[in-house]
Design an enzyme around this catalytic site. Structure first.
Site, PDB file in Angstrom:
ATOM      1  CE  LYS B  91     -12.630   5.154   5.103  1.00  0.00           C
ATOM      2  NZ  LYS B  91     -11.750   4.108   5.562  1.00  0.00           N
ATOM      3  CD  GLU B 113     -10.178   5.433  13.752  1.00  0.00           C
ATOM      4  OE1 GLU B 113     -10.622   4.776  14.456  1.00  0.00           O
ATOM      5  OE2 GLU B 113      -9.790   4.888  12.192  1.00  0.00           O
ATOM      6  CB  SER B 384     -11.536   3.458  -2.316  1.00  0.00           C
ATOM      7  OG  SER B 384     -10.937   4.835  -2.432  1.00  0.00           O
TER       8      SER B 384
END
Lengths: 258, 405
Positions: B91, B113, B384
């Site tokens: 991310k 969010e 991830s």
């Protein structure tokens, strides 16, 4: 009945309540009481699980209706009962429930129930080809929103496909009563008037007769939602809720009519 | 349009995507569409983003051959170590890109969010690094499940808003973030956390995370002198999956597998498998696959992984599924947790529970591929994120916490 019939020599009051709150018959009774108290056009909300442009009041009532099992078919039934009184009756709905029901089937059932058309807060004309086609087939009104952030080009292209009235959102924000109405609204209304003869309604933030009068001084329609819904939400019981609703509607109607 | 192109100018991947949002947001989306494209063709912007990735986030991430795991799997398993990045997940690539873009657009505030909290932590990190105000919306249920990440965000200077509406999870946090954005769009950028939402978010987020696949592709060629047979990733909204898939889409021999959260099992109705068990519809600004009832009301999703607990998926995945370029299958909580433990015990790597879904799927398809290819397959898995944030969930699942007397 289309909404055009409601517009004449004076500004009109558009009142919103969701279908199915506090119950399906309870909502029908409340909307009829609101009509008797002076609303010129009714806007019935279809409760939806993810109402991104609604504030906490409307979301709470919608969620309560969903929790009690309200269905899209209940909305159609509510429209039928309300439209039978002769008041132009629009549905305010997010797009996914219409898609799921079937765009053509939704339009057919709405037209057969006597509904006037749709207000579509998350459907812009760019994405609305299917809806525009069936609305024209069934002679339904198409109310799209314009915003203070809309460019002149977008205002022009949006109002070009509106029928009934143009919904001008007076502030950048979600639904909910506000202490003061916005000074962005008159500017937006005059921008809309430069490109259309359609009536212009102003919504988001109106909660009393004084504010309604102020908005009616520059707009053709004053749209009130959250403040009316709150009457039902805050009441001890259904009868008290309807009494509060009638009192507020009379105040708003007096404001609109000057 | 082929699967290597897209979206079109209206933001459509085939019939998926578009903009189903209030008119109030259109001007901001138009501006964003123009500005991110300009930024990505501006050498200075790209150079600064690369510098931040290299010097701050630790990119490129390693490509690691998991030898002990491979013995158990009957396949050569390569792990793309996104768990080693700053903030511990893929991310960081997205948030650094969007935060730098926010500065470029002259806005002073970001909102986000978050479900598991990872995107919130990443956004708060990028905001601190680039001196932006930051507000993060998180479902009340998730603030409870991920209390440590809430503390992390606050430590980094972000305001965390606990959302009490709806199911009190990620989708409701997303609704609140949209509401905030409608009211504050003049000075605020909404850092969408996955490849969903209205155009241009799905394309823009993909463009910021596609370096995962670009790196992995080059690293595979260097390590193996060939490309892998399959690329696997978990799919919630789908950003890590699209990040690693995208550079491989033109490579017809490389199979792409996305693994959705099967929760208690798709047949139980308690899952988050939007492609496997959902239908086409509109949610959060895009036409895509989502979990919905027969009236089009969103059905609540369920997953042991808060990061996958979302009832829809990015529109490009819907398209890759329809065209058959990628295959999507559900992985249950139990399968994911089995893979989670296996990776811990064979490689000494504690993965995020999200990533464990991708790993479990890889273990499932390995024998299938071996039979088809007639040799040991090479399977690339996007690891991830790291599992620190999930330790409480995992410890409970495996009964590792001391009972309080």
């Amino acid at each position: 009945m289309t909404v055009a019939s409601a517009f004449g020599s004076r500004p009109v009051l558009v009142g919103y309540l969701p279908a199915g709150y506090p119950s399906v018959p309870g909502a029908i009774d409340a909307i009829k009481a609101m009509v008797d108290a002076g609303v010129d056009i009714v806007e019935i909300g279809l409760p939806y699980s993810d109402p991104v442009i609604d504030g906490p009041v409307i979301q709470a009532a919608s969620q309560a209706a969903l929790d009690r099992g309200v269905r899209t078919s209940d909305l159609i039934h509510t429209v039928e009962a309300v439209a039978a009184t002769g008041v132009p009756t629009l549905v305010m709905t997010y797009w996914n429930p219409v898609l799921r029901y079937g765009v053509d089937r939704f339009a057919t059932d709405l037209a057969n129930a006597g509904g006037a058309g749709l207000i579509t807060p998350d459907l812009i004309p760019d994405e609305a080809a299917d809806w525009l086609a069936v609305a024209d087939k069934h002679n339904l009104d198409k109310v799209f929103l314009v915003s203070p952030s809309s460019t002149d080009a977008r205002i022009a292209s949006t109002v070009a496909v509106c029928r009934g009235f143009v919904y001008a959102t007076s502030v950048m924000g979600v639904t909910g009563a506000r202490a003061q109405t916005s000074n962005a609204a008159p500017t937006l209304v005059s921008r809309v008037r430069q490109v259309t003869d359609l009536p212009v309604g102003v919504g988001l933030g109106v909660s009393n007769g004084e504010q309604a009068a102020e908005v009616a001084s520059f707009a053709d329609a004053v749209i009130v939602g959250s403040a009316l819904v709150r009457c039902l939400l805050d009441a001890e019981d259904e009868a008290a809720g309807v009494r509060a609703l009638v009192a507020l509607t009379e105040d708003l109607a007096a404001g609109v009519r000057g | 349009m082929t699967t290597t192109e897209g979206p079109d100018t209206r933001g459509y991947f085939g019939v998926y995507g578009g903009r189903f949002v209030p008119e109030a947001l259109i001007a901001a989306l138009d501006e964003l569409d123009v500005e991110y494209r300009k930024a990505l063709s501006d050498k200075e912007f790209v150079g600064e983003l690369e510098r931040m990735g290299r010097d701050y986030a630790g990119l490129p991430s390693l490509l690691y051959e998991a030898r002990r795991l491979s013995e158990k799997a009957g396949a050569r398993i390569l792990l793309k170590r996104e768990d080693l990045n700053h903030t511990g997940a893929h991310k960081v690539r997205n948030v650094l890109g969007q935060a730098l873009l926010t500065k470029r657009m002259g806005k002073r505030r970001v909102i986000a969010e978050t479900g598991a909290g990872q995107h919130g932590v990443a956004t708060a990190t990028a905001a601190a690094y680039l001196d932006l105000e930051c507000t993060v919306y998180m479902g009340e249920e998730d603030t409870r499940r991920q209390a440590l990440n809430v503390a992390r965000m606050r430590m980094l200077g972000a305001e965390v808003v606990s959302v009490k509406s709806g199911s009190r999870t990620l989708k409701d946090a997303m609704n609140e973030a949209f509401r905030d954005w409608v009211a504050s769009v003049d000075y605020t950028h909404y850092v969408v956390g996955s490849v969903g939402g209205p155009h241009p978010f799905p394309a823009m987020v993909r463009d910021f995370v596609r370096g995962i696949g670009v790196e992995a592709r080059a690293q595979s060629l260097e390590l193996l002198d060939r490309l892998p047979d399959a690329v696997c990733a978990c799919v919630g909204g789908g950003s890590n999956a699209l990040g690693i898939f995208h550079a491989f889409i033109p490579d017809a021999d490389v199979r792409l597998f996305g693994f959705e959260a099967g929760g208690d099992g798709v047949e139980t109705g308690r899952h988050a498998a939007a492609i496997t068990a959902g239908g086409a519809g509109v949610l959060h600004g895009a036409r895509t696959y989502l979990l919905q009832d027969e009236d089009g009301q969103t059905i609540e999703s369920h997953s042991i992984s808060a990061g996958l607990d979302y009832p829809a998926v990015g529109p490009e995945h819907a398209w890759l599924s329809d065209t058959g370029r990628a295959t999507y299958e559900p992985v249950t909580d139990a399968e994911a947790m089995q893979a989670f433990r296996l990776l811990c015990r064979t490689e000494g790597i504690i993965p995020a529970i999200e990533s464990a879904h991708g790993l479990a799927g890889a273990l499932r398809i390995a024998p299938r591929l071996a039979t088809e290819l007639g040799r040991e397959p090479i399977v690339l898995v996007n690891l991830s994120g790291r599992g620190d944030k999930d330790m409480e969930t995992a410890a409970k699942w495996f009964g590792l916490l001391e009972e309080k007397s």
